[in-house]
Scaffold this motif. Structure first.
Motif, PDB file in Angstrom:
ATOM      1  N   THR A  60     -28.261 -45.322  34.466  1.00 12.74           N
ATOM      2  CA  THR A  60     -28.212 -44.155  35.350  1.00 12.74           C
ATOM      3  C   THR A  60     -27.977 -42.886  34.551  1.00 12.74           C
ATOM      4  O   THR A  60     -28.577 -41.837  34.798  1.00 12.74           O
ATOM      5  CB  THR A  60     -27.085 -44.319  36.393  1.00 12.74           C
ATOM      6  OG1 THR A  60     -27.331 -45.509  37.131  1.00 12.74           O
ATOM      7  CG2 THR A  60     -27.027 -43.132  37.326  1.00 12.74           C
ATOM      8  N   GLU A  61     -27.105 -42.993  33.563  1.00 15.29           N
ATOM      9  CA  GLU A  61     -26.761 -41.813  32.756  1.00 15.29           C
ATOM     10  C   GLU A  61     -27.967 -41.296  31.996  1.00 15.29           C
ATOM     11  O   GLU A  61     -28.197 -40.097  31.906  1.00 15.29           O
ATOM     12  CB  GLU A  61     -25.637 -42.205  31.790  1.00 15.29           C
ATOM     13  CG  GLU A  61     -24.930 -41.010  31.134  1.00 15.29           C
ATOM     14  CD  GLU A  61     -25.580 -40.611  29.837  1.00 15.29           C
ATOM     15  OE1 GLU A  61     -25.376 -39.460  29.417  1.00 15.29           O
ATOM     16  OE2 GLU A  61     -26.299 -41.429  29.253  1.00 15.29           O
ATOM     17  N   PHE A  62     -28.800 -42.210  31.464  1.00 17.47           N
ATOM     18  CA  PHE A  62     -29.971 -41.754  30.712  1.00 17.47           C
ATOM     19  C   PHE A  62     -31.046 -41.208  31.637  1.00 17.47           C
ATOM     20  O   PHE A  62     -31.605 -40.151  31.403  1.00 17.47           O
ATOM     21  CB  PHE A  62     -30.541 -42.894  29.868  1.00 17.47           C
ATOM     22  CG  PHE A  62     -31.771 -42.482  29.095  1.00 17.47           C
ATOM     23  CD1 PHE A  62     -31.663 -41.560  28.068  1.00 17.47           C
ATOM     24  CD2 PHE A  62     -33.021 -42.968  29.424  1.00 17.47           C
ATOM     25  CE1 PHE A  62     -32.777 -41.151  27.358  1.00 17.47           C
ATOM     26  CE2 PHE A  62     -34.136 -42.566  28.719  1.00 17.47           C
ATOM     27  CZ  PHE A  62     -34.016 -41.663  27.687  1.00 17.47           C
ATOM     28  N   ALA A  63     -31.317 -41.942  32.737  1.00 19.69           N
ATOM     29  CA  ALA A  63     -32.372 -41.493  33.659  1.00 19.69           C
ATOM     30  C   ALA A  63     -32.015 -40.153  34.280  1.00 19.69           C
ATOM     31  O   ALA A  63     -32.839 -39.241  34.351  1.00 19.69           O
ATOM     32  CB  ALA A  63     -32.579 -42.552  34.743  1.00 19.69           C
ATOM     33  N   GLY A  64     -30.768 -40.015  34.715  1.00 12.41           N
ATOM     34  CA  GLY A  64     -30.349 -38.763  35.335  1.00 12.41           C
ATOM     35  C   GLY A  64     -30.169 -37.648  34.331  1.00 12.41           C
ATOM     36  O   GLY A  64     -30.222 -36.473  34.690  1.00 12.41           O
ATOM     37  N   GLU A  69     -28.589 -42.857  22.384  1.00  8.06           N
ATOM     38  CA  GLU A  69     -27.734 -44.020  22.224  1.00  8.06           C
ATOM     39  C   GLU A  69     -26.668 -43.973  23.315  1.00  8.06           C
ATOM     40  O   GLU A  69     -25.702 -43.198  23.234  1.00  8.06           O
ATOM     41  CB  GLU A  69     -27.085 -44.014  20.834  1.00  8.06           C
ATOM     42  CG  GLU A  69     -26.096 -45.138  20.599  1.00  8.06           C
ATOM     43  CD  GLU A  69     -26.637 -46.489  21.010  1.00  8.06           C
ATOM     44  OE1 GLU A  69     -26.144 -47.032  22.027  1.00  8.06           O
ATOM     45  OE2 GLU A  69     -27.567 -46.999  20.335  1.00  8.06           O
ATOM     46  N   PRO A  70     -26.852 -44.766  24.402  1.00  8.79           N
ATOM     47  CA  PRO A  70     -25.937 -44.692  25.552  1.00  8.79           C
ATOM     48  C   PRO A  70     -24.502 -45.047  25.219  1.00  8.79           C
ATOM     49  O   PRO A  70     -23.573 -44.517  25.818  1.00  8.79           O
ATOM     50  CB  PRO A  70     -26.545 -45.685  26.556  1.00  8.79           C
ATOM     51  CG  PRO A  70     -27.428 -46.568  25.760  1.00  8.79           C
ATOM     52  CD  PRO A  70     -27.933 -45.744  24.633  1.00  8.79           C
ATOM     53  N   LYS A 116     -31.561 -45.365  14.448  1.00 10.29           N
ATOM     54  CA  LYS A 116     -31.927 -46.770  14.645  1.00 10.29           C
ATOM     55  C   LYS A 116     -32.431 -47.038  16.065  1.00 10.29           C
ATOM     56  O   LYS A 116     -33.002 -48.099  16.330  1.00 10.29           O
ATOM     57  CB  LYS A 116     -30.725 -47.670  14.362  1.00 10.29           C
ATOM     58  CG  LYS A 116     -30.142 -47.526  12.963  1.00 10.29           C
ATOM     59  CD  LYS A 116     -28.863 -48.344  12.838  1.00 10.29           C
ATOM     60  CE  LYS A 116     -28.186 -48.111  11.494  1.00 10.29           C
ATOM     61  NZ  LYS A 116     -26.894 -48.850  11.394  1.00 10.29           N
ATOM     62  N   ALA A 117     -32.201 -46.094  16.971  1.00 10.08           N
ATOM     63  CA  ALA A 117     -32.562 -46.289  18.376  1.00 10.08           C
ATOM     64  C   ALA A 117     -34.054 -46.078  18.609  1.00 10.08           C
ATOM     65  O   ALA A 117     -34.749 -45.449  17.805  1.00 10.08           O
ATOM     66  CB  ALA A 117     -31.756 -45.334  19.256  1.00 10.08           C
TER      67      ALA A 117
END
Length: 302
Positions: free
Chosen positions: A149-153, A242-243, A291-292
């Motif tokens: 959710t944090e990345f998409a939002g 990187e979450p 690395k991501a």
């Protein structure tokens, strides 16, 4: 004659280059006639600007001013502002006292980005005629751990970080145009701020490209005057997130400078990112981000 008077001019100039600060050097001119004649020959200069004059309003920050110019570019008005842009006047006037500037470091009073609480964004941009590359590192403190959710939002937010950093960099590049034009012997220009937010770098080849481009394209300067910044060219942005760290790394390249895919792109990204942040406090996070998985975005000139 005291011992200091016996020192050769070359050694005194070496001392002045170590001092570098403009205010201190100007004070040195009042010490003696000899110092007064030697200070203008100093070739390594640090100019600390206490306040950037805005053409919009005294209360506006540099970023707010260029943000207004961005929206005026999207929705142009039929008439121009009666107030001329004056952001370049102060540095140009002060530095006109120096005849042989080779390395110039300009320090602005503050960063330009208006960020929400808990957000940190750092950037480093290299310019020639226009933007060549920009590396942006950002993170939010106290994210809730819901990674998907944090990345998409947050994708929209991160794109806005990138746009804001590019606009801030192009405004700084524009700020010193008169200085670059007048000091043709300059080999290196660095523009930073006291908050450590971002830096603009121009090396000898980039400075030469800038001068040659302005001689060829007079209309270019007129357009930049209206915007209050250098035009950002079409760019390709490789974003890594990187979450676990709540951190994002964006490597931006002008399309005209070319871009690679796969392993070559990873190597180039690593080189730019490590050069920008590898030796600082964010070095470990940047190396982890490299690395991501990367996502490629494109943006038209604006």
């Amino acid at each position: 004659m005291d011992g200091f008077d016996q020192l050769p001019d070359s050694l005194i100039l070496l001392i002045f280059n170590s001092v570098s600060d403009v205010k201190s050097l100007i004070r040195c001119r009042s010490v003696s006639k000899r110092f007064n004649s030697l200070v203008p020959q100093t070739d390594s200069i640090l100019l600390k600007i206490d306040r950037v004059i805005s053409s919009e309003a005294d209360s506006d920050s540099l970023f707010l001013t260029l943000l207004k110019s961005f929206f005026n570019f999207i929705l142009p008005k039929p008439t121009q502002s009666p107030f001329p842009n004056r952001t370049h006047t102060y540095p140009a006037q002060i530095l006109s006292r120096f005849q042989r500037i080779r390395e110039l470091h300009v320090e602005l009073p503050a960063g330009d980005l208006q960020l929400e609480k808990g957000t940190v964004v750092k950037w480093r941009a290299e310019f020639g005629e226009t933007l060549k590359t920009c590396v942006i590192f950002g993170f939010r403190m106290g994210h809730d751990g819901n990674y998907e959710t944090e990345f998409a939002g947050g994708l929209k937010r991160r794109v806005m970080w990138t746009i804001s950093a590019l606009m801030a960099a192009s405004a700084r590049h524009f700020l010193l145009r008169e200085v670059v034009r007048e000091h043709k012997g300059m080999e290196e220009l660095l523009i930073t701020d006291r908050e450590g937010e971002g830096e603009v770098v121009m090396e000898e080849q980039g400075l030469r490209e800038w001068r040659e481009a302005r001689e060829r394209h007079v209309r270019m300067e007129e357009e930049e005057e209206e915007r209050g910044r250098t035009v950002v060219p079409s760019v390709r942005m490789r974003m890594r997130h990187e979450p676990r760290l709540g951190a994002t790394l964006v490597v931006v390249r002008a399309v005209k400078d070319g871009t690679h895919n796969g392993r070559e792109a990873d190597v180039e990204d690593a080189d730019l990112a490590v050069r920008a942040f590898g030796n600082g406090v964010y070095g470990d996070a940047v190396r982890e981000l490299l690395k991501a998985r990367s996502y490629l975005l494109e943006m038209n000139s604006f």
